[in-house]
Motif scaffolding. Sequence first.
Motif, mmCIF file in Angstrom:
data_model
loop_
_atom_site.group_PDB
_atom_site.id
_atom_site.type_symbol
_atom_site.label_atom_id
_atom_site.label_comp_id
_atom_site.label_asym_id
_atom_site.label_seq_id
_atom_site.Cartn_x
_atom_site.Cartn_y
_atom_site.Cartn_z
ATOM 1 N N SER A 46 -19.082 -7.139 -41.007
ATOM 2 C CA SER A 46 -19.181 -8.565 -41.317
ATOM 3 C C SER A 46 -19.642 -8.779 -42.753
ATOM 4 N N MET A 49 -16.887 -8.056 -45.093
ATOM 5 C CA MET A 49 -15.846 -9.090 -45.108
ATOM 6 C C MET A 49 -16.089 -10.115 -46.208
ATOM 7 N N HIS A 50 -17.345 -10.538 -46.368
ATOM 8 C CA HIS A 50 -17.575 -11.566 -47.389
ATOM 9 C C HIS A 50 -18.303 -11.028 -48.613
ATOM 10 N N TYR A 125 -10.933 -7.684 -33.486
ATOM 11 C CA TYR A 125 -11.975 -7.570 -34.513
ATOM 12 C C TYR A 125 -12.841 -6.371 -34.148
ATOM 13 N N CYS A 131 -10.492 -5.670 -40.010
ATOM 14 C CA CYS A 131 -11.181 -6.638 -40.867
ATOM 15 C C CYS A 131 -10.450 -6.852 -42.186
ATOM 16 N N ALA A 132 -9.905 -5.776 -42.745
ATOM 17 C CA ALA A 132 -9.156 -5.909 -43.998
ATOM 18 C C ALA A 132 -7.922 -6.786 -43.796
ATOM 19 N N LYS A 135 -9.015 -10.496 -43.221
ATOM 20 C CA LYS A 135 -9.444 -11.105 -44.482
ATOM 21 C C LYS A 135 -8.244 -11.511 -45.324
ATOM 22 N N SER A 136 -7.262 -10.635 -45.409
ATOM 23 C CA SER A 136 -6.061 -10.938 -46.181
ATOM 24 C C SER A 136 -5.324 -12.141 -45.604
ATOM 25 N N LEU A 139 -7.347 -15.574 -46.118
ATOM 26 C CA LEU A 139 -7.416 -15.996 -47.517
ATOM 27 C C LEU A 139 -6.051 -16.398 -48.063
ATOM 28 N N ASP A 161 -18.336 -14.875 -40.793
ATOM 29 C CA ASP A 161 -17.469 -14.339 -41.842
ATOM 30 C C ASP A 161 -16.630 -15.455 -42.461
ATOM 31 N N CYS A 162 -16.102 -16.326 -41.606
ATOM 32 C CA CYS A 162 -15.265 -17.419 -42.109
ATOM 33 C C CYS A 162 -16.042 -18.300 -43.079
ATOM 34 N N LEU A 165 -16.245 -16.565 -46.309
ATOM 35 C CA LEU A 165 -14.957 -16.524 -47.003
ATOM 36 C C LEU A 165 -14.488 -17.911 -47.440
#
Length: 421
Positions: A46, A49-50, A125, A131-132, A135-136, A139, A161-162, A165
């Motif tokens: 987590s 992620m950010h 998750y 996670c990668a 995230k991609s 975003l 995480d959101c 991000l």
Amino acid sequence: MRRYLIIGNGVAGLAAALSIREHDAKGDITLVGDEAHPPYFRAGLSEWMHGALGDDELQVRPSALFERLRVREVVGRASHLDVDAQTVTLDDGTTFEWDKLLVATGARPFVPPWPGKELKNVFTYRTWDDCAAIKSAVLAQPDKPAVIVGAGILGLEFAWDCKGLGVGAVLLVREPKVGSPIFDDHAADKLLQRLQDDDVVVHLEEEVERFEGEGGAVAAVITTRGRRIECSAVVAAIGVAPETSLFTGTRIALERWVKVDAHLRTSHPDVYAAGDVATVFDPMLQAHAPTRTWEPSYWGGRIAGENMAGGSKQYLSCTMMNASLVYDLKYVLLGGFLSHGPDVETVLDPTPQGKYGVRKLLLKDDVIIGGTFLDDRRHTLAYRQLMQTRVKVTAFKERLLHADFDPNLALPKGTLDYYFY
């Protein structure tokens, strides 16, 4: 020279490899993992992620450590175990012989057969690669929220995480509360308040009906109440199941988990199991319980490794303490934190610290058997030790969670925090 084979390169497998080498300087050690990454701190995903953790910080060992300790790393998925021939075969046909085997394959995420689940950007998750990819995806469409199915620890972790991000999050929760099943109604209300204070959208008692796609990727979620939610991605976080498939067709005792004895040994004398895949007798609960979460998995791996190398160490507990974050709130779960019944007494802190604070202990015969701490973790190690040493709290029960009471003063002299002897 003894041949050691470890299946699973998570924390239990890593701890076992290090422990074996500490007790056998010459043995041949092979560690097989189905992720290309070296062992990493899964609980830190987590933060990765950010951006709070970098790639190097997420790894749990220096890159040259296994080379120095002569641990052979292999990337592959173990698909067949032959306990008579004492071999394990990988998907690519590679076969390894072993004298001592540890299975530390962890758990796999569960995904229901939702229509449209095969669309791109429908994720679980669990791993670094998960996670990668998540995230991609989020975003790439920051103006759309991510839909999170499930509001347990992992679902709420990804909601945080959101926020990190800078994208929105919508939670779909089958249950009438968040944090189920590990948090009671009182703690769940505090969690919901925290989410709402951050403008996280939460739909309770609402599930996925199907997914709609556009260009091969998920574009919207249709719920069981007819709601249509446009989204950038869907993250399924509704639970995991122990990865026991390697034991299928063997004579090794298997229930939902692999049952092991106090030495982490299965019903086969040369096969051990540790981590999320195993269940071991917990003297506090007086029942077998999974060795999941980071700390119990680490100690399970260490003890299994030592015993594979000829030791006789016993594992005393697997559920004594789980300390982590839920959303951005620190929590601790102790022992049988879900225990209930006419002989279980609840003690609550009337004035916990923190806006979302909860401090609760469960007693049986005036002995602590479990507890829940949220947003206020004062003295949790001392309460854990009182529980481990089975101290009767009768004389100070009414003050047990009061701000002016220090539980350290009630501990027997020489008390140690332990997992094994």
